[in-house]
Design an enzyme around this catalytic site. Structure first.
Site, PDB file in Angstrom:
ATOM      1  N   ASP A  26      16.715  13.349  -7.235  1.00  0.00           N
ATOM      2  CA  ASP A  26      16.516  13.644  -8.652  1.00  0.00           C
ATOM      3  C   ASP A  26      15.094  13.298  -9.067  1.00  0.00           C
ATOM      4  O   ASP A  26      14.489  12.343  -8.579  1.00  0.00           O
ATOM      5  CB  ASP A  26      17.500  12.863  -9.518  1.00  0.00           C
ATOM      6  CG  ASP A  26      17.269  13.111 -11.003  1.00  0.00           C
ATOM      7  OD1 ASP A  26      17.288  14.291 -11.405  1.00  0.00           O
ATOM      8  OD2 ASP A  26      17.035  12.146 -11.757  1.00  0.00           O
ATOM      9  N   TRP A  45      12.489  24.394 -18.033  1.00  0.00           N
ATOM     10  CA  TRP A  45      13.259  23.854 -19.149  1.00  0.00           C
ATOM     11  C   TRP A  45      12.890  24.552 -20.457  1.00  0.00           C
ATOM     12  O   TRP A  45      13.778  24.951 -21.216  1.00  0.00           O
ATOM     13  CB  TRP A  45      13.028  22.344 -19.270  1.00  0.00           C
ATOM     14  CG  TRP A  45      13.994  21.673 -20.185  1.00  0.00           C
ATOM     15  CD1 TRP A  45      15.200  21.131 -19.850  1.00  0.00           C
ATOM     16  CD2 TRP A  45      13.854  21.486 -21.599  1.00  0.00           C
ATOM     17  NE1 TRP A  45      15.822  20.609 -20.969  1.00  0.00           N
ATOM     18  CE2 TRP A  45      15.016  20.817 -22.052  1.00  0.00           C
ATOM     19  CE3 TRP A  45      12.865  21.811 -22.525  1.00  0.00           C
ATOM     20  CZ2 TRP A  45      15.212  20.470 -23.394  1.00  0.00           C
ATOM     21  CZ3 TRP A  45      13.051  21.468 -23.862  1.00  0.00           C
ATOM     22  CH2 TRP A  45      14.214  20.806 -24.284  1.00  0.00           C
ATOM     23  N   TYR A  53      22.038  20.220 -26.189  1.00  0.00           N
ATOM     24  CA  TYR A  53      22.646  21.326 -25.453  1.00  0.00           C
ATOM     25  C   TYR A  53      23.933  21.860 -26.068  1.00  0.00           C
ATOM     26  O   TYR A  53      24.724  22.481 -25.367  1.00  0.00           O
ATOM     27  CB  TYR A  53      22.890  20.895 -24.002  1.00  0.00           C
ATOM     28  CG  TYR A  53      21.649  20.431 -23.293  1.00  0.00           C
ATOM     29  CD1 TYR A  53      20.535  21.260 -23.183  1.00  0.00           C
ATOM     30  CD2 TYR A  53      21.567  19.154 -22.749  1.00  0.00           C
ATOM     31  CE1 TYR A  53      19.390  20.832 -22.537  1.00  0.00           C
ATOM     32  CE2 TYR A  53      20.426  18.715 -22.100  1.00  0.00           C
ATOM     33  CZ  TYR A  53      19.331  19.568 -21.999  1.00  0.00           C
ATOM     34  OH  TYR A  53      18.190  19.132 -21.370  1.00  0.00           O
ATOM     35  N   HIS A  95      19.740  16.483  -9.602  1.00  0.00           N
ATOM     36  CA  HIS A  95      19.898  16.185 -11.027  1.00  0.00           C
ATOM     37  C   HIS A  95      21.315  16.448 -11.508  1.00  0.00           C
ATOM     38  O   HIS A  95      21.799  15.769 -12.415  1.00  0.00           O
ATOM     39  CB  HIS A  95      18.900  17.033 -11.827  1.00  0.00           C
ATOM     40  CG  HIS A  95      18.695  16.569 -13.230  1.00  0.00           C
ATOM     41  ND1 HIS A  95      18.110  15.363 -13.536  1.00  0.00           N
ATOM     42  CD2 HIS A  95      18.984  17.153 -14.422  1.00  0.00           C
ATOM     43  CE1 HIS A  95      18.042  15.217 -14.853  1.00  0.00           C
ATOM     44  NE2 HIS A  95      18.569  16.287 -15.407  1.00  0.00           N
ATOM     45  N   SER A 117      20.011  12.801 -18.381  1.00  0.00           N
ATOM     46  CA  SER A 117      18.800  13.565 -18.616  1.00  0.00           C
ATOM     47  C   SER A 117      18.326  13.332 -20.048  1.00  0.00           C
ATOM     48  O   SER A 117      18.098  12.189 -20.444  1.00  0.00           O
ATOM     49  CB  SER A 117      19.054  15.046 -18.312  1.00  0.00           C
ATOM     50  OG  SER A 117      17.841  15.727 -18.137  1.00  0.00           O
ATOM     51  N   TYR A 118      18.175  14.377 -20.862  1.00  0.00           N
ATOM     52  CA  TYR A 118      17.737  14.181 -22.244  1.00  0.00           C
ATOM     53  C   TYR A 118      18.692  13.244 -22.972  1.00  0.00           C
ATOM     54  O   TYR A 118      18.265  12.399 -23.772  1.00  0.00           O
ATOM     55  CB  TYR A 118      17.672  15.526 -22.968  1.00  0.00           C
ATOM     56  CG  TYR A 118      17.031  15.441 -24.340  1.00  0.00           C
ATOM     57  CD1 TYR A 118      15.737  15.910 -24.546  1.00  0.00           C
ATOM     58  CD2 TYR A 118      17.712  14.908 -25.431  1.00  0.00           C
ATOM     59  CE1 TYR A 118      15.134  15.826 -25.798  1.00  0.00           C
ATOM     60  CE2 TYR A 118      17.130  14.812 -26.678  1.00  0.00           C
ATOM     61  CZ  TYR A 118      15.840  15.281 -26.859  1.00  0.00           C
ATOM     62  OH  TYR A 118      15.248  15.183 -28.089  1.00  0.00           O
TER      63      TYR A 118
END
Length: 588
Positions: A253, A177, A60, A282, A128-129
């Site tokens: 989440d 996404w 990101y 999330h 997350s990622y």
């Protein structure tokens, strides 16, 4: 291009110290084993010396300078490295998120250990990622990685990111996404509701992004939990995780069930591991529009991270008693420390379906009861039926979805508009005479038949307030072809009755006296999950959407029930004492 960032902006915690402005090394090239150059920013204390390093690997955008969010690590005496993962922003290579992070993570750890400013010890954090990147780096047994702090990350690409424990695709989450992060330059996607409705489903990536997306096509080619998914799964190799893990998740989440499952597995051999689950979606700091869980609901993660890394990178023992599990109990809105998950003191209670589940029927809602009535002990007790039409699916109303509240609202929402549909069955207890705590995994045992050879069944646990508000807690879905196994799909025989187990997720909630517990049953929850076209053919390439008549049984020999983990006894520990009030800014 929209970025789903994972940020925590907090005031400096007690015990931190402020240093001179950090030394900055921007856009540093880190060469991987195949020659691909990844770009990183490095910030470190200005005083000479070797420092432990905190590593953040992100798709990101690493940014172009240090932020107050990151400064607290440098102030604490850590070097901080923020790296664009392969194929993203300033890093070269092709972005292949399913399989690239194991080797790249290990190569980055080895590179850090060779630097003159590094003492060779590294911790990783992020959500997350960024969390799954930590899990995959931990699989390598790299000696330099000493601890990880993943949050809202899950542990399995199949069950978390693309599909679900019941085999249905998490359509809205995944398409949103890719639309926000992988769309072609200059491409403006149509509205969210249009691209999630694309038929056939395989083409939805082109509608959402303006081009074919490799990861979407790969996932479409592997709808079952086959060798492809097993080879890239962290869950399949949790026994290989040997570094201490502090996980954080949220009851609303998408990844909370896997976060807890991973902790349960690892805690058997890694007693130092910890987990904290709050009443969050999330992104922790995003408020729910109409629901508040009180002033104690928000917990600053930065102090937790600093204490965790101080322990494992600097050898500082905790200064207060530590329990491995910290959960927020909704309903009473209190934090509580536990020593295990799931809770061994939970009582598995069956709540049986009774009566007519159609909310609009003359008889009213169906009932949920711990004891079977004489009527439902009678073999002649009539089943409930409804028609599931994938051309008009039950709309998603909140829940564990992600990650844009304007296009895909999440969290607790009033379900009454959904419950009035003719394709939703509703079963409700009488008003409770005293508080009832439900904490743990939720399951539904359903005796059902369909006119289709493959279809879906959904379940949703709801807290009904005296005002009538029907607040969702958790939900799940079962794609009937996966009733025996995610690995080996098997079609049904139309009209035959099957005993189905629906994973309804996890929660912790006290149903207060005067409230009622409710179960919703249907066959769609769209676009949280993709629609089953009811044809029995491969869903990714199906163009026909066919209605199916569903039958739910609750007679003497085929009695469907909701299985709830009831907590009757108080915890052995005192309620958790946690620093609160500082806000978490987390949008990922």
């Amino acid at each position: 291009m929209r970025r789903w960032l994972l940020l925590i902006a907090l005031p400096l915690p007690l015990g931190s110290f402020v240093t001179a402005p950090p030394l900055r090394d921007l856009d540093v090239g880190v060469v991987m084993r195949d020659g691909v150059r990844l770009s990183a920013n490095i910030f470190r204390p200005s005083a000479p010396g070797r420092y432990p390093t905190v590593l953040l690997r992100t798709p990101y955008d690493k940014g172009d300078d240090i932020t107050p969010n990151f400064q607290s690590f440098v102030n604490r005496g850590y070097a901080l490295m923020i790296q664009d993962v392969r194929g993203r922003y300033d890093s070269a290579g092709v972005f292949e998120p399913i399989n690239q992070e194991v080797n790249d993570g290990e190569d980055t750890l080895n590179w850090i250990a060779r630097q003159p400013w590094s003492d060779g010890d590294v911790g990783m954090y992020g959500g997350s990622y960024l969390g799954i990147a930590q899990w995959k780096a931990a699989l390598t047994h790299n000696p330099h990685l000493k601890a990880i702090f993943p949050y809202v990350s899950g542990d399995d690409d199949y069950r978390d990111r693309f599909y679900s424990p019941g085999g249905a695709m998490k359509l809205g989450h995944r398409l949103l996404w890719v639309a926000d992060n992988l769309r072609a330059s200059g491409y403006q996607p149509p509205p969210f509701h249009e691209y999630v409705s694309t038929v056939p489903e395989r083409n939805a990536d082109s509608i959402a992004t303006g081009h074919s997306v490799g990861m979407w096509q790969v996932a479409s080619n592997h709808p079952s939990y086959d060798k492809f998914w097993k080879d890239v799964s962290v869950r399949e190799r949790l026994k290989d995780i040997r570094v201490p893990v502090y996980s954080v998740g949220g009851w609303y989440d998408n990844y909370v069930e896997s976060d807890l499952d991973a902790f349960t597995t690892l805690s058997k051999t890694n007693p130092e591991d910890r987990i904290m689950i709050g009443p969050w979606p999330h992104t922790f700091n995003t408020p729910f529009p109409k629901v508040s869980f009180g002033k104690d609901a928000l917990v600053p993660l930065r102090p937790e991270q600093l204490k965790w890394f101080d322990q494992w990178l600097k050898g500082k023992a905790p200064t207060e008693p530590v329990h491995p599990v910290r959960i927020f109990v909704m309903g009473v809105n209190k934090w509580r420390d536990e020593d295990e998950w799931p809770l061994s003191r939970a009582r598995a209670a069956k709540f049986y379906l009774e009566g007519n589940g159609h909310a609009n029927s003359l008889a009213g809602d169906g009932a949920l009861a711990e004891e079977l009535s004489k009527k439902d002990l009678d073999r002649r007790s009539p089943p409930d039926t409804y028609v599931y039409d994938p051309r008009n699916p039950v709309p998603t109303m909140g829940g564990a979805v992600c990650c844009d509240t304007t296009r895909f609202p999440w969290g607790p929402m009033d379900q009454r508009t959904v419950e009035r549909r003719r394709d939703v069955l509703v079963y409700t207890t009488a008003p409770l005479s005293s508080d009832v705590e439900v904490t743990g995994p939720i399951r539904m045992i359903l005796y059902a038949a369909s006119t289709a050879t493959d279809t879906d069944f959904t379940a949703k646990l709801v807290d009904v307030f005296p005002t009538g508000e029907a607040r969702n807690l958790t939900d799940g879905i079962l794609r009937a072809r996966y009733r025996d196994s995610l690995e080996r799909p098997r079609l049904m025989k139309a009209g035959d009755v099957y005993r189905l187990t629906v994973d309804v997720g996890v929660t912790s909630n006290v149903f207060r006296a005067g409230h009622r517990m409710r179960l919703e049953i249907s066959s769609s929850n769209f676009p949280r999950f993709d629609r089953n076209p009811n044809t029995g053919r491969e869903i990714a390439d199906e163009t026909e959407l066919r209605p199916a008549r569903q039958t739910v049984y609750h007679d003497r020999d085929r009695h469907s029930y909701l299985l709830l983990p009831i907590i009757d006894s108080p915890p052995k520990r005192h309620p958790a004492t946690i620093q609160t009030s500082a806000k978490i800014h987390h949008a990922g």
